[in-house]
Design a protein around this motif. Structure first.
Motif, short mmCIF file in Angstrom:
data_model
loop_
_atom_site.label_atom_id
_atom_site.label_comp_id
_atom_site.label_asym_id
_atom_site.label_seq_id
_atom_site.Cartn_x
_atom_site.Cartn_y
_atom_site.Cartn_z
N ASP A 63 0.85 -1.20 0.00
CA ASP A 63 0.00 0.00 0.00
C ASP A 63 0.89 1.24 0.00
OD1 ASP A 63 -2.12 1.70 0.05
OD2 ASP A 63 -3.06 0.85 1.84
N THR A 64 1.70 1.34 -1.04
CA THR A 64 2.69 2.41 -1.10
C THR A 64 2.05 3.79 -1.09
OG1 THR A 64 4.12 0.93 -2.37
CG2 THR A 64 4.67 3.28 -2.38
N ASP A 65 0.97 3.95 -1.85
CA ASP A 65 0.33 5.27 -1.95
C ASP A 65 -0.11 5.79 -0.58
OD1 ASP A 65 0.70 5.33 -4.67
OD2 ASP A 65 -1.32 4.63 -5.16
N MET A 66 -0.63 4.88 0.24
CA MET A 66 -1.09 5.30 1.57
C MET A 66 0.09 5.79 2.40
SD MET A 66 -2.65 3.11 4.73
CE MET A 66 -1.02 2.45 5.09
N TYR A 76 12.05 13.15 2.22
CA TYR A 76 11.72 11.73 2.20
C TYR A 76 10.71 11.40 1.11
CZ TYR A 76 14.40 11.20 6.47
OH TYR A 76 15.42 11.17 7.37
N MET A 77 9.89 12.37 0.75
CA MET A 77 8.97 12.17 -0.36
C MET A 77 9.74 11.83 -1.64
SD MET A 77 5.58 12.53 0.11
CE MET A 77 4.94 13.28 -1.40
N THR A 78 10.86 12.49 -1.84
CA THR A 78 11.63 12.25 -3.06
C THR A 78 12.31 10.89 -3.06
OG1 THR A 78 13.72 13.23 -2.25
CG2 THR A 78 12.09 14.73 -3.22
N LEU A 79 12.47 10.28 -1.89
CA LEU A 79 13.14 8.99 -1.80
C LEU A 79 12.23 7.83 -2.16
CD1 LEU A 79 15.08 9.38 1.58
CD2 LEU A 79 16.02 9.55 -0.74
N LEU A 80 10.92 8.04 -2.09
CA LEU A 80 9.97 6.93 -2.15
C LEU A 80 9.45 6.64 -3.55
CD1 LEU A 80 7.98 7.63 1.13
CD2 LEU A 80 9.88 6.04 0.76
N LYS A 81 9.94 7.38 -4.55
CA LYS A 81 9.51 7.10 -5.93
C LYS A 81 10.47 7.79 -6.90
CE LYS A 81 5.36 7.07 -8.83
NZ LYS A 81 3.92 7.46 -8.92
N ASN A 82 11.05 6.98 -7.80
CA ASN A 82 11.87 7.52 -8.89
C ASN A 82 12.94 8.52 -8.44
OD1 ASN A 82 10.47 6.17 -11.11
ND2 ASN A 82 8.76 7.54 -10.65
N ARG A 83 13.64 8.18 -7.39
CA ARG A 83 14.63 9.10 -6.84
C ARG A 83 15.75 9.42 -7.85
NH1 ARG A 83 16.10 13.00 -2.91
NH2 ARG A 83 18.19 13.47 -3.61
N GLN A 84 16.12 8.44 -8.66
CA GLN A 84 17.22 8.70 -9.58
C GLN A 84 16.80 9.65 -10.70
OE1 GLN A 84 20.18 5.20 -9.92
NE2 GLN A 84 18.20 4.18 -9.66
N MET A 85 15.55 9.54 -11.16
CA MET A 85 15.06 10.51 -12.13
C MET A 85 14.98 11.90 -11.52
SD MET A 85 14.57 9.61 -15.27
CE MET A 85 13.51 10.93 -15.82
N PHE A 86 14.63 11.98 -10.25
CA PHE A 86 14.61 13.26 -9.55
C PHE A 86 16.01 13.86 -9.52
CE2 PHE A 86 15.17 15.67 -5.58
CZ PHE A 86 14.17 16.63 -5.71
N ASP A 87 17.00 13.03 -9.24
CA ASP A 87 18.38 13.51 -9.20
C ASP A 87 18.87 13.96 -10.58
OD1 ASP A 87 18.84 13.28 -6.50
OD2 ASP A 87 19.53 11.21 -6.63
N ILE A 88 18.35 13.34 -11.62
CA ILE A 88 18.74 13.72 -12.97
C ILE A 88 18.09 15.04 -13.37
CG2 ILE A 88 18.50 13.06 -15.41
CD1 ILE A 88 20.72 11.61 -14.02
N GLY A 89 16.93 15.35 -12.77
CA GLY A 89 16.32 16.64 -13.05
C GLY A 89 14.83 16.65 -13.34
#
Length: 263
Positions: A63-66, A76-89
């Motif tokens: 239940d990841t969304d919850m 921590y929000m940025t860690l829980l989904k697509n962190r590497q894409m976030f780091d790329i920009g």
């Protein structure tokens, strides 16, 4: 050299180091996500309550969304989904926009001179050596910053699939640069694997002459195992250990996107 855990912003970095050579490292999303979950102690952060025989990672993936909605801290929000894409920009609001995902990947392909792959770390260092005109001695490393087994979680087929679903943009990013990585290996020339063997023989020498594998320390909130050098180890061992390169390499949540980099 500027080595830092930051989301990539070429314009900002150019203001600090004009005409820089840009290098980053990616890790397979399944391994990276499990690392994040354990290293950052996500169950504690998200207040996931579980019994001794329960798997908090499985509970989270069910239940990841919850659980994400319960996260108030933007970091921590940025860690829980697509962190590497976030780091790329890529901004989190655009994770599901395939057009923007593709655009950011293509832009990264233009911006980065080398995208290393954590699963092929030694091979990546050979390419790095060539790019920066270094010698073999410049890329020697020792493993540091290794998570305790208490902070690791087993991955089965169901978990693997869920992680790839949650991090679909990261997976697309990884697939693209994993493919281009081997194009660079081919372009290196016929002596790539000869150089790789030379390098690995040197690493084995470091392991035998420098590291006392039976001795290590656990610090940093019980999250870091640091292997110690042998008593009377050659002087070069101390130079490698103090250089910090091994520790940077081991994180692999990198950009350095643990990481980038954690092991």
């Amino acid at each position: 050299m500027l080595v830092s855990h930051v989301p990539f912003n070429k314009t900002a970095i150019n203001n600090v180091i004009p005409n820089a050579t840009f290098i980053t490292i990616l890790r397979h999303p399944v391994a990276a996500y499990e690392s994040i979950f354990g290293f950052f102690k996500i169950p504690r952060i998200l207040h996931i309550h579980y019994a001794a025989n329960e798997d908090p990672f499985k509970m989270f993936l069910s239940d990841t969304d919850m659980y994400v909605k319960l996260t108030k801290n933007p970091y921590y929000m940025t860690l829980l989904k697509n962190r590497q894409m976030f780091d790329i920009g890529l901004e989190p609001k655009n994770y599901d926009n395939e057009t923007l995902v593709d655009h950011v990947i293509q832009q990264a392909a233009k911006d980065f001179d080398l995208v290393m792959i954590a699963e092929y770390f030694d091979e990546s260092l050979i390419l790095l050596k060539q790019l920066l005109c270094w010698e073999f001695g410049d890329i020697l490393y020792v493993h540091q910053n290794t998570r305790s087994d208490k902070l690791r979680f087993k991955i089965d087929d169901w978990k693997r699939q869920r992680i790839l679903e949650i991090n679909s943009a990261d997976y697309k990013l990884y697939q693209h640069f994993n493919e281009t990585f081997w194009h660079k290996v081919k372009a290196y020339g016929d002596n790539f694997y000869e150089d790789l063997k030379i390098f690995r023989d040197m690493l084995q020498k470091v392991l035998l002459e420098c590291l006392d594998k039976g001795r290590y320390v656990i610090d940093y909130a019980n999250r870091r195992n640091r292997t110690l050098l042998k008593d009377g180890a050659p002087r070069y061992c101390t130079q490698i250990d103090r250089s910090g390169f091994g520790e940077i390499a081991a994180r692999q949540h990198v950009q350095t996107p643990e990481n980038n980099t954690h092991v």
